[in-house]
Scaffold this motif. Structure first.
Motif, PDB file in Angstrom:
ATOM      1  N   ARG A   6       0.849  -1.196   0.000  1.00  0.00           N
ATOM      2  CA  ARG A   6       0.000   0.000   0.000  1.00  0.00           C
ATOM      3  C   ARG A   6       0.885   1.247   0.000  1.00  0.00           C
ATOM      4  NH1 ARG A   6      -5.062   0.175  -0.250  1.00  0.00           N
ATOM      5  NH2 ARG A   6      -6.354  -1.661   0.130  1.00  0.00           N
ATOM      6  N   VAL A   7       0.862   1.957  -1.132  1.00  0.00           N
ATOM      7  CA  VAL A   7       1.692   3.149  -1.314  1.00  0.00           C
ATOM      8  C   VAL A   7       0.821   4.396  -1.317  1.00  0.00           C
ATOM      9  CG1 VAL A   7       3.313   4.345  -2.831  1.00  0.00           C
ATOM     10  CG2 VAL A   7       3.415   1.851  -2.609  1.00  0.00           C
ATOM     11  N   HIS A   8       1.233   5.371  -0.538  1.00  0.00           N
ATOM     12  CA  HIS A   8       0.519   6.649  -0.511  1.00  0.00           C
ATOM     13  C   HIS A   8       0.990   7.566  -1.638  1.00  0.00           C
ATOM     14  CE1 HIS A   8       0.036  10.901   0.739  1.00  0.00           C
ATOM     15  NE2 HIS A   8      -1.131  10.489   1.188  1.00  0.00           N
ATOM     16  N   SER A   9       2.324   7.704  -1.773  1.00  0.00           N
ATOM     17  CA  SER A   9       2.858   8.624  -2.779  1.00  0.00           C
ATOM     18  C   SER A   9       4.352   8.383  -2.938  1.00  0.00           C
ATOM     19  CB  SER A   9       2.595  10.083  -2.380  1.00  0.00           C
ATOM     20  OG  SER A   9       3.121  10.343  -1.076  1.00  0.00           O
ATOM     21  N   TYR A  10       4.950   9.131  -3.877  1.00  0.00           N
ATOM     22  CA  TYR A  10       6.376   9.001  -4.178  1.00  0.00           C
ATOM     23  C   TYR A  10       7.021  10.377  -4.265  1.00  0.00           C
ATOM     24  CZ  TYR A  10       4.670   4.501  -6.035  1.00  0.00           C
ATOM     25  OH  TYR A  10       4.048   3.285  -6.204  1.00  0.00           O
ATOM     26  N   GLU A  11       8.319  10.399  -4.026  1.00  0.00           N
ATOM     27  CA  GLU A  11       9.132  11.586  -4.322  1.00  0.00           C
ATOM     28  C   GLU A  11      10.332  11.096  -5.122  1.00  0.00           C
ATOM     29  OE1 GLU A  11      11.478  15.260  -2.065  1.00  0.00           O
ATOM     30  OE2 GLU A  11      10.291  13.828  -0.899  1.00  0.00           O
ATOM     31  N   SER A  12      10.495  11.617  -6.317  1.00  0.00           N
ATOM     32  CA  SER A  12      11.476  11.023  -7.230  1.00  0.00           C
ATOM     33  C   SER A  12      12.920  11.341  -6.873  1.00  0.00           C
ATOM     34  CB  SER A  12      11.195  11.466  -8.671  1.00  0.00           C
ATOM     35  OG  SER A  12      11.225  12.867  -8.771  1.00  0.00           O
ATOM     36  N   MET A  13      13.189  12.532  -6.360  1.00  0.00           N
ATOM     37  CA  MET A  13      14.571  12.893  -6.044  1.00  0.00           C
ATOM     38  C   MET A  13      14.631  13.620  -4.702  1.00  0.00           C
ATOM     39  SD  MET A  13      16.810  11.761  -8.194  1.00  0.00           S
ATOM     40  CE  MET A  13      16.509  10.678  -9.608  1.00  0.00           C
ATOM     41  N   GLY A  14      14.381  12.889  -3.630  1.00  0.00           N
ATOM     42  CA  GLY A  14      14.401  13.483  -2.302  1.00  0.00           C
ATOM     43  C   GLY A  14      15.816  13.674  -1.787  1.00  0.00           C
ATOM     44  N   THR A  15      16.002  14.710  -0.990  1.00  0.00           N
ATOM     45  CA  THR A  15      17.328  15.004  -0.432  1.00  0.00           C
ATOM     46  C   THR A  15      17.312  15.085   1.095  1.00  0.00           C
ATOM     47  OG1 THR A  15      16.930  17.373  -0.707  1.00  0.00           O
ATOM     48  CG2 THR A  15      18.083  16.243  -2.499  1.00  0.00           C
ATOM     49  N   PHE A  16      16.171  14.783   1.733  1.00  0.00           N
ATOM     50  CA  PHE A  16      16.066  14.915   3.185  1.00  0.00           C
ATOM     51  C   PHE A  16      15.828  13.586   3.886  1.00  0.00           C
ATOM     52  CE2 PHE A  16      14.792  19.100   1.564  1.00  0.00           C
ATOM     53  CZ  PHE A  16      15.659  19.917   2.287  1.00  0.00           C
ATOM     54  N   ASP A  17      15.803  12.487   3.134  1.00  0.00           N
ATOM     55  CA  ASP A  17      15.442  11.200   3.716  1.00  0.00           C
ATOM     56  C   ASP A  17      16.542  10.174   3.521  1.00  0.00           C
ATOM     57  OD1 ASP A  17      12.468  11.611   4.538  1.00  0.00           O
ATOM     58  OD2 ASP A  17      12.590  12.420   2.508  1.00  0.00           O
ATOM     59  N   GLY A  18      17.728  10.509   4.021  1.00  0.00           N
ATOM     60  CA  GLY A  18      18.875   9.630   3.866  1.00  0.00           C
ATOM     61  C   GLY A  18      19.952  10.295   3.026  1.00  0.00           C
ATOM     62  N   LEU A  27       4.692   5.006   2.419  1.00  0.00           N
ATOM     63  CA  LEU A  27       3.764   3.899   2.589  1.00  0.00           C
ATOM     64  C   LEU A  27       2.608   4.285   3.511  1.00  0.00           C
ATOM     65  CD1 LEU A  27       6.301   0.952   2.913  1.00  0.00           C
ATOM     66  CD2 LEU A  27       5.222   1.876   0.866  1.00  0.00           C
ATOM     67  N   GLN A  28       1.540   3.500   3.425  1.00  0.00           N
ATOM     68  CA  GLN A  28       0.316   3.816   4.160  1.00  0.00           C
ATOM     69  C   GLN A  28       0.259   3.052   5.473  1.00  0.00           C
ATOM     70  OE1 GLN A  28      -1.846   6.049   2.800  1.00  0.00           O
ATOM     71  NE2 GLN A  28      -3.221   6.011   4.568  1.00  0.00           N
ATOM     72  N   GLY A  47      -6.692   4.484   3.758  1.00  0.00           N
ATOM     73  CA  GLY A  47      -6.724   5.858   3.263  1.00  0.00           C
ATOM     74  C   GLY A  47      -6.984   5.919   1.771  1.00  0.00           C
ATOM     75  N   GLU A  48      -6.248   6.785   1.105  1.00  0.00           N
ATOM     76  CA  GLU A  48      -6.362   6.913  -0.346  1.00  0.00           C
ATOM     77  C   GLU A  48      -5.180   6.257  -1.043  1.00  0.00           C
ATOM     78  OE1 GLU A  48      -6.901  11.004  -1.309  1.00  0.00           O
ATOM     79  OE2 GLU A  48      -8.821  11.166  -0.257  1.00  0.00           O
ATOM     80  N   SER A  49      -4.572   5.280  -0.367  1.00  0.00           N
ATOM     81  CA  SER A  49      -3.397   4.625  -0.929  1.00  0.00           C
ATOM     82  C   SER A  49      -3.782   3.709  -2.081  1.00  0.00           C
ATOM     83  CB  SER A  49      -2.687   3.806   0.153  1.00  0.00           C
ATOM     84  OG  SER A  49      -3.537   2.778   0.634  1.00  0.00           O
ATOM     85  N   LYS A  50      -2.774   3.299  -2.812  1.00  0.00           N
ATOM     86  CA  LYS A  50      -2.975   2.413  -3.957  1.00  0.00           C
ATOM     87  C   LYS A  50      -2.222   1.111  -3.722  1.00  0.00           C
ATOM     88  CE  LYS A  50      -2.302   2.164  -8.973  1.00  0.00           C
ATOM     89  NZ  LYS A  50      -1.775   2.882 -10.175  1.00  0.00           N
ATOM     90  N   GLU A  51      -2.901  -0.006  -3.922  1.00  0.00           N
ATOM     91  CA  GLU A  51      -2.215  -1.296  -3.845  1.00  0.00           C
ATOM     92  C   GLU A  51      -1.265  -1.410  -5.039  1.00  0.00           C
ATOM     93  OE1 GLU A  51      -4.353  -4.816  -3.148  1.00  0.00           O
ATOM     94  OE2 GLU A  51      -5.618  -3.975  -1.565  1.00  0.00           O
ATOM     95  N   GLY A  73      19.897   6.294  -3.167  1.00  0.00           N
ATOM     96  CA  GLY A  73      19.191   5.022  -3.216  1.00  0.00           C
ATOM     97  C   GLY A  73      17.711   5.225  -2.996  1.00  0.00           C
ATOM     98  N   ILE A  74      17.067   4.229  -2.416  1.00  0.00           N
ATOM     99  CA  ILE A  74      15.629   4.269  -2.159  1.00  0.00           C
ATOM    100  C   ILE A  74      15.372   4.363  -0.663  1.00  0.00           C
ATOM    101  CG2 ILE A  74      15.426   1.731  -2.106  1.00  0.00           C
ATOM    102  CD1 ILE A  74      12.666   2.067  -3.467  1.00  0.00           C
ATOM    103  N   THR A  75      14.372   5.167  -0.281  1.00  0.00           N
ATOM    104  CA  THR A  75      13.967   5.291   1.116  1.00  0.00           C
ATOM    105  C   THR A  75      12.488   4.968   1.238  1.00  0.00           C
ATOM    106  OG1 THR A  75      15.611   6.999   1.626  1.00  0.00           O
ATOM    107  CG2 THR A  75      13.706   6.868   3.080  1.00  0.00           C
ATOM    108  N   PHE A  76      12.165   4.110   2.186  1.00  0.00           N
ATOM    109  CA  PHE A  76      10.776   3.792   2.489  1.00  0.00           C
ATOM    110  C   PHE A  76      10.381   4.575   3.733  1.00  0.00           C
ATOM    111  CE2 PHE A  76      12.253   0.368  -0.127  1.00  0.00           C
ATOM    112  CZ  PHE A  76      11.163   0.082  -0.944  1.00  0.00           C
ATOM    113  N   SER A  77       9.384   5.441   3.573  1.00  0.00           N
ATOM    114  CA  SER A  77       8.934   6.306   4.655  1.00  0.00           C
ATOM    115  C   SER A  77       7.431   6.096   4.826  1.00  0.00           C
ATOM    116  CB  SER A  77       9.289   7.762   4.317  1.00  0.00           C
ATOM    117  OG  SER A  77       9.011   8.616   5.403  1.00  0.00           O
ATOM    118  N   GLY A  78       6.750   7.054   5.436  1.00  0.00           N
ATOM    119  CA  GLY A  78       5.321   6.833   5.642  1.00  0.00           C
ATOM    120  C   GLY A  78       4.609   8.043   6.170  1.00  0.00           C
ATOM    121  N   GLY A  79       3.590   7.655   6.958  1.00  0.00           N
ATOM    122  CA  GLY A  79       3.277   6.337   7.497  1.00  0.00           C
ATOM    123  C   GLY A  79       4.447   5.664   8.220  1.00  0.00           C
TER     124      GLY A  79
END
Length: 245
Positions: A6-18, A27-28, A47-51, A73-79
């Protein structure tokens, strides 16, 4: 067959999460009810997440790998990502095999065999400690901080690197006594690579209005420069690796 995520949203090029440039997957679902949550729309389990198929997340991350450089790399946040630990494990295994650096931003409150396996597959944990004082932590989050502290101890004992993140909320998590206790508790942890002091902000307030919820900290102002300087002075006594974001 792999479980969907269950994913809420994405950020393609984040600089504050790792470290470096990150593909951030929000994630939701979250067991905490933080009074200042910046993503209240991710709290509900659905919520309004998408499987989402793990294949999609994997392909997106691998396609962005040339932009990550040596640090990103990739960061899994949330939620709270660990709520979906069981579904994430096969994806993490594939990402590691592809050489993608994995971060998990967690409040450390969910613990079971799936979470333990997930964190073993994680390259860097971003551990959000909301408050060291148990009563104030319960007031802020609605939950105990006991498991969060146990998770930190597990990371330390496992030799697993992590960042410690702390939001400075005026009147809630800025008591000098608590900042000293936080420092005293964690000062000898060898696996803490970085300590982030995060100023309180109100950027998520409009989300509460959209959800029809009352934002309970409406009267609390953002940190003054003096408040941040004082907190930094205290924490730097314990953490030379402190960063103020």
């Amino acid at each position: 067959m792999e479980k969907t995520i269950r994913v809420h949203s994405y950020e393609s090029m984040g600089t504050f999460d790792g470290p470096g440039l990150r593909y951030v997957v929000f994630l939701q679902g979250c067991p905490f009810r933080c009074l200042y949550c910046a993503n209240p729309d991710t709290i509900d389990a659905v919520g309004e997440s998408k499987e989402t198929s793990p294949d999609y997340i994997y392909e997106q991350a691998v396609s962005m790998k040339p932009f990550f450089g040596k640090r990103g790399g990739i960061t899994f946040s949330g939620g709270e990502p660990t709520v979906q630990a069981e579904a994430l494990i096969p994806l993490f295994e594939r990402l590691k095999a592809a050489g993608v650096h994995i971060c998990v931003d967690t409040n450390g409150t969910v613990w079971n065999s799936h979470v333990e396996e997930l964190l073993r597959l994680t390259d860097l944990v971003l551990l959000d400690v909301k408050e060291i004082n148990p009563e104030r932590h319960s007031h802020i989050t609605g939950r105990s901080n006991e498991q969060t502290l146990h998770t930190a101890e597990w990371l330390e004992a496992s030799g697993h690197p992590f960042w410690l993140r702390y939001v400075l909320v005026p009147g809630l998590s800025d008591a000098e006594e608590d900042l000293h206790k936080l420092g005293q508790h964690f000062k000898d942890f060898r696996q803490i690579q970085r300590v982030e002091l995060l100023p309180y902000h109100t950027l998520g307030v409009h989300k509460y209005e959209a959800l029809g919820w009352e934002y309970q900290l409406r009267d609390i102002k953002e940190n003054t420069p003096e408040q941040l300087v004082r907190a930094e002075e205290i924490l730097r006594k314990y953490f030379p690796q402190l960063v103020v974001n």
